[in-house]
Design a protein around this motif. Structure first.
Motif, PDB file in Angstrom:
ATOM      1  N   VAL A  45      38.555  36.256 -12.927  1.00 34.14           N
ATOM      2  CA  VAL A  45      38.271  36.072 -13.050  1.00 34.14           C
ATOM      3  C   VAL A  45      38.260  34.993 -14.169  1.00 34.14           C
ATOM      4  N   LEU A  46      39.051  36.144 -15.507  1.00 32.52           N
ATOM      5  CA  LEU A  46      39.380  35.748 -16.739  1.00 32.52           C
ATOM      6  C   LEU A  46      40.378  34.428 -16.673  1.00 32.52           C
ATOM      7  N   ILE A  47      41.603  34.135 -15.699  1.00 33.41           N
ATOM      8  CA  ILE A  47      42.538  33.571 -14.896  1.00 33.41           C
ATOM      9  C   ILE A  47      42.144  32.284 -14.981  1.00 33.41           C
ATOM     10  N   VAL A  48      40.752  32.075 -14.150  1.00 34.44           N
ATOM     11  CA  VAL A  48      39.626  31.170 -13.337  1.00 34.44           C
ATOM     12  C   VAL A  48      39.172  30.779 -15.018  1.00 34.44           C
ATOM     13  N   GLU A  49      38.711  31.370 -15.761  1.00 32.79           N
ATOM     14  CA  GLU A  49      37.416  30.779 -16.883  1.00 32.79           C
ATOM     15  C   GLU A  49      38.810  29.767 -17.900  1.00 32.79           C
ATOM     16  N   ILE A  50      40.372  30.355 -18.572  1.00 34.68           N
ATOM     17  CA  ILE A  50      40.997  30.275 -19.392  1.00 34.68           C
ATOM     18  C   ILE A  50      42.082  29.051 -19.026  1.00 34.68           C
ATOM     19  N   VAL A  51      42.636  29.175 -17.873  1.00 34.44           N
ATOM     20  CA  VAL A  51      43.337  28.477 -17.344  1.00 34.44           C
ATOM     21  C   VAL A  51      42.867  27.092 -16.864  1.00 34.44           C
ATOM     22  N   PRO A  52      42.689  26.667 -16.675  1.00 37.26           N
ATOM     23  CA  PRO A  52      41.503  25.421 -16.569  1.00 37.26           C
ATOM     24  C   PRO A  52      41.311  24.525 -18.342  1.00 37.26           C
ATOM     25  N   VAL A  53      41.038  25.380 -18.531  1.00 33.32           N
ATOM     26  CA  VAL A  53      41.010  24.480 -20.221  1.00 33.32           C
ATOM     27  C   VAL A  53      41.966  23.748 -21.033  1.00 33.32           C
ATOM     28  N   PHE A  71      34.905  18.636 -13.473  1.00 36.07           N
ATOM     29  CA  PHE A  71      33.941  19.575 -13.492  1.00 36.07           C
ATOM     30  C   PHE A  71      34.824  20.430 -15.492  1.00 36.07           C
ATOM     31  N   ARG A  72      33.258  20.674 -15.466  1.00 32.31           N
ATOM     32  CA  ARG A  72      33.933  21.321 -17.462  1.00 32.31           C
ATOM     33  C   ARG A  72      34.879  22.592 -17.528  1.00 32.31           C
ATOM     34  N   THR A  73      35.261  22.875 -17.881  1.00 28.62           N
ATOM     35  CA  THR A  73      36.332  23.617 -18.645  1.00 28.62           C
ATOM     36  C   THR A  73      35.428  24.220 -19.789  1.00 28.62           C
ATOM     37  N   PRO A  74      36.097  25.119 -20.542  1.00 27.90           N
ATOM     38  CA  PRO A  74      36.116  27.033 -19.124  1.00 27.90           C
ATOM     39  C   PRO A  74      34.656  26.759 -17.992  1.00 27.90           C
ATOM     40  N   VAL A  75      35.039  27.186 -17.222  1.00 27.47           N
ATOM     41  CA  VAL A  75      34.231  26.582 -15.745  1.00 27.47           C
ATOM     42  C   VAL A  75      32.913  27.272 -15.643  1.00 27.47           C
ATOM     43  N   HIS A  76      32.103  28.261 -17.131  1.00 24.80           N
ATOM     44  CA  HIS A  76      30.961  28.440 -17.293  1.00 24.80           C
ATOM     45  C   HIS A  76      30.345  27.919 -17.685  1.00 24.80           C
ATOM     46  N   HIS A  77      30.276  26.536 -18.097  1.00 28.20           N
ATOM     47  CA  HIS A  77      30.586  24.935 -18.585  1.00 28.20           C
ATOM     48  C   HIS A  77      29.863  24.501 -17.522  1.00 28.20           C
ATOM     49  N   ALA A  78      30.321  24.136 -16.886  1.00 22.18           N
ATOM     50  CA  ALA A  78      30.025  23.127 -15.219  1.00 22.18           C
ATOM     51  C   ALA A  78      29.103  24.234 -14.931  1.00 22.18           C
ATOM     52  N   PHE A  79      28.760  25.516 -14.752  1.00 22.61           N
ATOM     53  CA  PHE A  79      27.287  26.210 -13.589  1.00 22.61           C
ATOM     54  C   PHE A  79      26.106  25.367 -15.258  1.00 22.61           C
ATOM     55  N   GLN A  80      26.767  25.624 -16.364  1.00 23.33           N
ATOM     56  CA  GLN A  80      25.795  24.783 -17.703  1.00 23.33           C
ATOM     57  C   GLN A  80      25.154  23.623 -16.820  1.00 23.33           C
ATOM     58  N   HIS A  81      25.867  23.030 -17.402  1.00 22.78           N
ATOM     59  CA  HIS A  81      25.431  21.634 -17.330  1.00 22.78           C
ATOM     60  C   HIS A  81      25.118  20.757 -15.665  1.00 22.78           C
TER      61      HIS A  81
END
Length: 111
Positions: A45-53, A71-81
């Motif tokens: 989860v940490l890697i998926v959240e941090i590495v794409p930024v 998608f937007r990064t960090p990944v949680h912003h993609a879910f918010q969007h």
């Protein structure tokens, strides 16, 4: 309520990670492949959240605004969007992290 951005949450998470590794690792012996795999699974989860930024930022700067990921990064912003509520996103991430930790514990124990 307490809001902690990356400046607060990442160091605290690093301390927890360091503490758990120091409890499981003995300096006199090299880490086993199973332990390394367990740590890698626990960090998904940490890697998926941090590495794409930084990859997204570098792509936008080097390719004149073109993004590397759709998608937007960090990944949680993609879910918010996409319209997800914050509690739903937190529950998803917590569930995935729990599953990763259980899988890591199973790997570390040799099963």
């Amino acid at each position: 309520r307490l809001f902690m951005g990356d400046v607060g949450s990442l160091p605290i998470g690093s301390v927890f990670g360091w503490a758990s590794l120091s409890l499981a690792y003995r300096p006199s012996e090299a880490p086993s492949l199973g332990m390394v795999a367990a740590v890698a699974v626990a960090m998904i989860v940490l890697i998926v959240e941090i590495v794409p930024v930084p990859l997204q930022i570098a792509s936008a700067k080097l390719r004149k605004g073109k993004r590397l990921f759709p998608f937007r990064t960090p990944v949680h912003h993609a879910f918010q969007h996409a319209g997800w509520s914050e509690p739903k996103i937190v529950a998803l991430f917590a569930g995935v992290q729990l599953a990763c930790c259980l899988a890591a514990a199973s790997i570390a124990r040799g099963g």
